[in-house]
Write a protein that holds these residues in place. Structure first.
Motif, PDB file in Angstrom:
ATOM      1  N   ALA A 226     -15.450   3.827  15.802  1.00 57.47           N
ATOM      2  CA  ALA A 226     -15.735   4.064  17.215  1.00 57.47           C
ATOM      3  C   ALA A 226     -16.967   4.942  17.373  1.00 57.47           C
ATOM      4  O   ALA A 226     -17.184   5.876  16.585  1.00 57.47           O
ATOM      5  N   ILE A 227     -17.774   4.632  18.401  1.00 56.38           N
ATOM      6  CA  ILE A 227     -18.958   5.423  18.741  1.00 56.38           C
ATOM      7  C   ILE A 227     -18.864   5.808  20.213  1.00 56.38           C
ATOM      8  O   ILE A 227     -18.696   4.948  21.077  1.00 56.38           O
ATOM      9  N   ILE A 228     -18.961   7.118  20.477  1.00 61.24           N
ATOM     10  CA  ILE A 228     -18.839   7.643  21.838  1.00 61.24           C
ATOM     11  C   ILE A 228     -20.167   8.261  22.227  1.00 61.24           C
ATOM     12  O   ILE A 228     -20.601   9.260  21.638  1.00 61.24           O
ATOM     13  N   MET A 229     -20.813   7.689  23.227  1.00 57.33           N
ATOM     14  CA  MET A 229     -22.116   8.150  23.701  1.00 57.33           C
ATOM     15  C   MET A 229     -21.939   8.758  25.091  1.00 57.33           C
ATOM     16  O   MET A 229     -21.604   8.044  26.033  1.00 57.33           O
ATOM     17  N   SER A 230     -22.125  10.072  25.194  1.00 60.53           N
ATOM     18  CA  SER A 230     -22.017  10.764  26.487  1.00 60.53           C
ATOM     19  C   SER A 230     -20.751  10.350  27.223  1.00 60.53           C
ATOM     20  O   SER A 230     -20.779   9.957  28.383  1.00 60.53           O
ATOM     21  N   GLY A 231     -19.619  10.472  26.538  1.00 59.34           N
ATOM     22  CA  GLY A 231     -18.357  10.020  27.105  1.00 59.34           C
ATOM     23  C   GLY A 231     -17.379  11.125  27.447  1.00 59.34           C
ATOM     24  O   GLY A 231     -16.206  10.849  27.705  1.00 59.34           O
ATOM     25  N   GLY A 232     -17.843  12.374  27.469  1.00 54.94           N
ATOM     26  CA  GLY A 232     -16.913  13.466  27.751  1.00 54.94           C
ATOM     27  C   GLY A 232     -15.892  13.606  26.641  1.00 54.94           C
ATOM     28  O   GLY A 232     -16.220  13.531  25.466  1.00 54.94           O
ATOM     29  N   GLY A 233     -14.632  13.823  27.011  1.00 54.06           N
ATOM     30  CA  GLY A 233     -13.573  13.946  26.021  1.00 54.06           C
ATOM     31  C   GLY A 233     -12.632  15.104  26.262  1.00 54.06           C
ATOM     32  O   GLY A 233     -11.596  15.219  25.615  1.00 54.06           O
ATOM     33  N   ARG A 234     -12.991  15.988  27.187  1.00 52.43           N
ATOM     34  CA  ARG A 234     -12.096  17.083  27.567  1.00 52.43           C
ATOM     35  C   ARG A 234     -11.484  16.734  28.909  1.00 52.43           C
ATOM     36  O   ARG A 234     -12.102  16.883  29.960  1.00 52.43           O
ATOM     37  N   PRO A 385     -17.546  18.770  24.852  1.00 51.47           N
ATOM     38  CA  PRO A 385     -16.538  17.759  24.514  1.00 51.47           C
ATOM     39  C   PRO A 385     -16.937  16.875  23.335  1.00 51.47           C
ATOM     40  O   PRO A 385     -16.063  16.463  22.552  1.00 51.47           O
ATOM     41  N   ALA A 386     -18.224  16.570  23.185  1.00 52.29           N
ATOM     42  CA  ALA A 386     -18.653  15.787  22.025  1.00 52.29           C
ATOM     43  C   ALA A 386     -18.395  16.571  20.745  1.00 52.29           C
ATOM     44  O   ALA A 386     -17.884  16.038  19.752  1.00 52.29           O
ATOM     45  N   ARG A 387     -18.760  17.861  20.753  1.00 51.62           N
ATOM     46  CA  ARG A 387     -18.500  18.674  19.569  1.00 51.62           C
ATOM     47  C   ARG A 387     -17.005  18.833  19.329  1.00 51.62           C
ATOM     48  O   ARG A 387     -16.543  18.764  18.175  1.00 51.62           O
ATOM     49  N   TYR A 388     -16.248  19.019  20.397  1.00 54.00           N
ATOM     50  CA  TYR A 388     -14.793  19.133  20.256  1.00 54.00           C
ATOM     51  C   TYR A 388     -14.223  17.900  19.565  1.00 54.00           C
ATOM     52  O   TYR A 388     -13.383  18.003  18.660  1.00 54.00           O
ATOM     53  N   THR A 389     -14.673  16.725  19.996  1.00 53.56           N
ATOM     54  CA  THR A 389     -14.180  15.481  19.398  1.00 53.56           C
ATOM     55  C   THR A 389     -14.538  15.415  17.924  1.00 53.56           C
ATOM     56  O   THR A 389     -13.687  15.076  17.079  1.00 53.56           O
TER      57      THR A 389
END
Length: 516
Positions: A226-234, A385-389
Motif C-alpha cells: 500500500a502507498i498513502i500519499m497525503s492521506g492523513g491517518g489520525r 499522521p504520515a510519520r505516525y503511520t
C-alpha cells in the motif's frame, strides 16, 4: 459488494481479453496496450442507487474498451489539479487497465491500483495526469477505477439501514473500491498481471481510502502492498460521523444528516416511501456542492458504519488490527491543513506544552500568523499522521518507507515559494509531467518524474522502492527518523526529518487530545 468468482481466461484474438461480463477490445499506442471504460459493476442507477455494487451485466460480442467511461456524478471545479476528461454521470462504475503491449499475457506482472482524490466529492479516473502508460513501460499493470462520490457515495438514512437488513450501508464509495479490487483479483491475470502482487495507492481522499482499505475487515487479502500519499491517518480525513449514533460533543449521526437532507427537499417521512422518493430525485439535486463548497451541513462524508469502517486508522494501527503489508507513506512540503485559528494564541492553544510549541514554530515571535496557522494545520492533518503511520507499521516489524515531496516544477517556482502544494507530486509519480506542464516542462522536471515513477514501480514490484541507479532510500525506523525527500533541487535526499521537532510537539498534542 461483489462476490469472488473463478479467474477468467483471456481471449485469443489480438488485443482482446475476456473478463467478467464478456470480451473487451483494447488499443495500442506507443507500445502500451490500454483498456478503458470496462464495467466492474452494474450501473448504480434507479433502484440500485444507494445499494452495494451489483454484479456486472453481461454483454454479447466484443465491447470496445478504447474510451473512458463517465466519471462519477459531481460538480467539477476550475482549480482542480487533475481536471476530468469525461462528463460526470451516475452510471460510472468502470475501470481502466494499462500494460506493455509486448508483455506476455501470462507474465505475472506486478499490479498497481490507483484511487483518486478529491475530498470524496470530486475526482475521477479520466484525468490525463493519471495515464498509466509510464507504469506500463516499467513492467507494471496499472489499473484505475471510479467510485461514487458525495451523497451518491456516502449517504445514510434510517430507511436505507432498514433495507440493508444488517448488511453494510452508508459507505457506498468504499464498497465500490472493494468491488473494483475484487474485479482485479478475479480478472487481472487475463492482462498478464499477478493477482498475488497487487499494490493499492492513492492521494488525498484516495490516500485516506488506502487507510480504510488497510484497516477494514472487508478488504482483507485483496492487496499486498500500500502507498498513502497525503492521506492523513489520525482520525477521519473528512467527516467523522457514526452511522446511527450522534457523537457526544462531536458530529451528528450520518442517518440524522441524511434525514435532514431529505426534509430539505420535501421528503418528511423516514420509511420505504421516503427511500423511493430519494431514489427518484435527479442526480443533480444530490450533487449540489463540490470541493470548493464542501462545508455542507447535509452531507456526512465517510462514516463509521460498524462493518466496513469499524474504527479510525490510527487506532487500528496501534492495536495491530490492519492488513500488515509493506507501506510507503508521505506528504508534500506545503500540504493542506484546516485550522480555524486567527491569532497566535488561538493556534498555540491546541498544544498542551505551549512553550515547546512556540519555541518550535515561532522562536522569535515574529512568524506571520497566516503562515504559522498553515504550518500547524498541515502538520496536524498530513505530515505528523504520515510519520505516525510509518512508525506504527515499522514498530510491528513490517517494512515502512517514509517520504516528503518538496520539488516544485521550474515553471511554478515564483508562485509556489513555500514548496510543493497538495497533489502536485502526482504528475511525477505517474511520470506525466509533460501532460501537466506541457511546453513549460523542463529537463529537470522530466528527470524528477522518471525517478519518482521508478521508486513507486520498484515498490510495487518487490515491496522495496530501491533499485539500480537510484539514491538509497532507507527503510523507516523511528530511532533514526530518516525519510526520503524529493528535494527542491530535484535530487532525492535521504536524511533525518528536518521537521522532527515540529512533528514531535504535534504528536504530543494529538496524543493528549485522544486521551481526553
Amino acid at each position: 459488494m461483489l462476490s469472488g468468482c473463478a479467474t477468467v481466461q483471456s481471449a485469443t484474438a489480438p488485443h482482446q481479453v475476456r473478463v467478467s461480463g464478456g470480451v473487451v477490445q483494447g488499443s495500442v499506442r506507443d507500445g502500451v496496450l490500454s483498456f478503458k471504460g470496462i464495467p466492474f459493476a452494474a450501473p448504480p442507477v434507479g433502484d440500485l442507487r444507494w445499494r452495494p455494487p451489483q454484479p456486472v451485466q453481461e454483454w454479447s460480442g466484443v465491447r470496445q474498451a478504447t474510451a473512458f467511461g463517465h466519471d462519477c456524478m459531481q460538480i467539477p471545479f476550475a482549480a482542480d489539479a487533475a481536471p476530468l476528461g469525461t462528463s460526470p454521470a451516475e452510471d460510472c462504475l468502470t475501470l481502466n487497465v494499462w500494460r506493455a503491449a509486448e508483455a506476455p499475457k501470462d507474465g505475472k506482472l506486478p499490479v498497481m491500483v490507483w484511487i483518486y482524490g478529491g475530498g470524496f466529492v470530486n475526482g475521477g479516473a479520466s484525468p490525463a495526469v493519471y495515464d498509466g502508460s509510464r507504469f506500463a513501460r516499467q513492467g507494471v499493470v496499472l489499473v484505475s477505477f471510479n467510485y461514487r462520490l458525495g451523497r451518491l457515495g456516502f449517504f445514510a438514512h434510517p430507511a436505507l439501514t432498514a433495507e440493508a437488513g444488517g448488511a453494510p450501508t452508508g459507505n457506498f464509495g468504499y464498497m465500490d473500491q472493494i468491488a473494483a479490487l475484487e474485479w482485479v483479483r478475479d480478472n487481472i491475470a487475463a492482462f498478464g498481471g499477478d493477482p498475488n502482487n497487487i499494490t493499492v495507492f492513492g492521494e488525498s481522499a484516495g490516500g485516506g481510502s488506502v487507510h480504510t482499505l488497510l484497516t477494514s475487515p472487508k478488504s482483507r487479502g485483496l492487496f499486498h502492498k500500500a502507498i498513502i500519499m497525503s492521506g492523513g491517518g489520525r482520525g477521519p480525513l473528512l467527516g467523522g460521523s457514526r452511522l446511527s449514533e450522534d457523537t457526544p460533543g462531536g458530529p451528528r449521526s450520518a442517518e440524522s444528516i441524511g434525514v435532514e437532507f431529505a426534509r430539505s427537499v420535501g421528503i418528511q417521512r423516514t420509511g420505504p416511501e421516503a427511500l423511493a422518493a430519494l431514489r427518484a430525485l435527479p442526480a443533480e439535486r444530490l450533487c449540489d456542492f463540490n470541493l470548493m463548497t464542501l462545508n455542507v451541513p447535509t452531507y456526512s462524508g465517510p462514516m463509521l458504519d460498524g462493518q466496513l469502517v469499524v474504527e479510525w486508522p490510527d487506532a487500528a494501527y496501534r492495536a495491530g488490527r490492519w492488513a500488515q503489508v509493506p507501506v510507503m507513506v508521505g506528504a508534500t512540503r506545503a500540504d493542506i491543513g484546516f485550522l480555524s485559528a486567527r491569532t497566535r494564541d488561538e493556534a498555540f492553544a491546541l498544544f498542551p506544552d505551549k512553550a515547546a510549541a512556540r519555541a518550535t514554530y515561532d522562536p522569535d515571535g515574529k512568524a506571520d500568523v497566516q503562515t504559522l496557522v498553515a504550518l500547524i494545520g498541515m502538520d496536524r492533518l498530513m505530515l505528523e499522521p504520515a510519520r505516525y503511520t510509518a512508525r506504527a507499521v515499522a514498530s510491528q516489524g513490517i517494512p515502512a518507507w517514509h517520504y516528503r515531496f518538496s520539488y516544485v516544477a521550474d515553471s511554478m517556482r515564483d508562485e509556489w515559494k513555500t514548496g510543493a502544494p497538495h497533489a502536485t507530486e502526482i504528475p511525477y509519480v505517474f511520470d506525466t509531467v509533460e501532460l501537466k506542464y506541457e511546453a513549460k516542462t523542463t529537463d529537470r522536471d522530466r528527470q524528477v518524474g522518471r525517478v519518482a515513477n521508478t521508486y513507486f514501480a520498484n515498490f510495487a514490484r518487490t515491496g522495496d522502492p530501491n533499485g539500480q541507479g537510484l539514491p538509497q532510500w532507507p527503510r523507516y525506523e523511528a530511532a533514526t527518523d530518516v525519510l526520503l525527500d524529493f528535494s527542491a533541487s530535484g535530487e532525492p535526499v535521504a536524511q533525518p526529518d528536518p521537521w522532527k521537532a515540529r512533528l514531535d510537539v504535534t504528536e504530543a498534542a494529538v496524543d493528549a487530545a485522544s486521551r481526553k
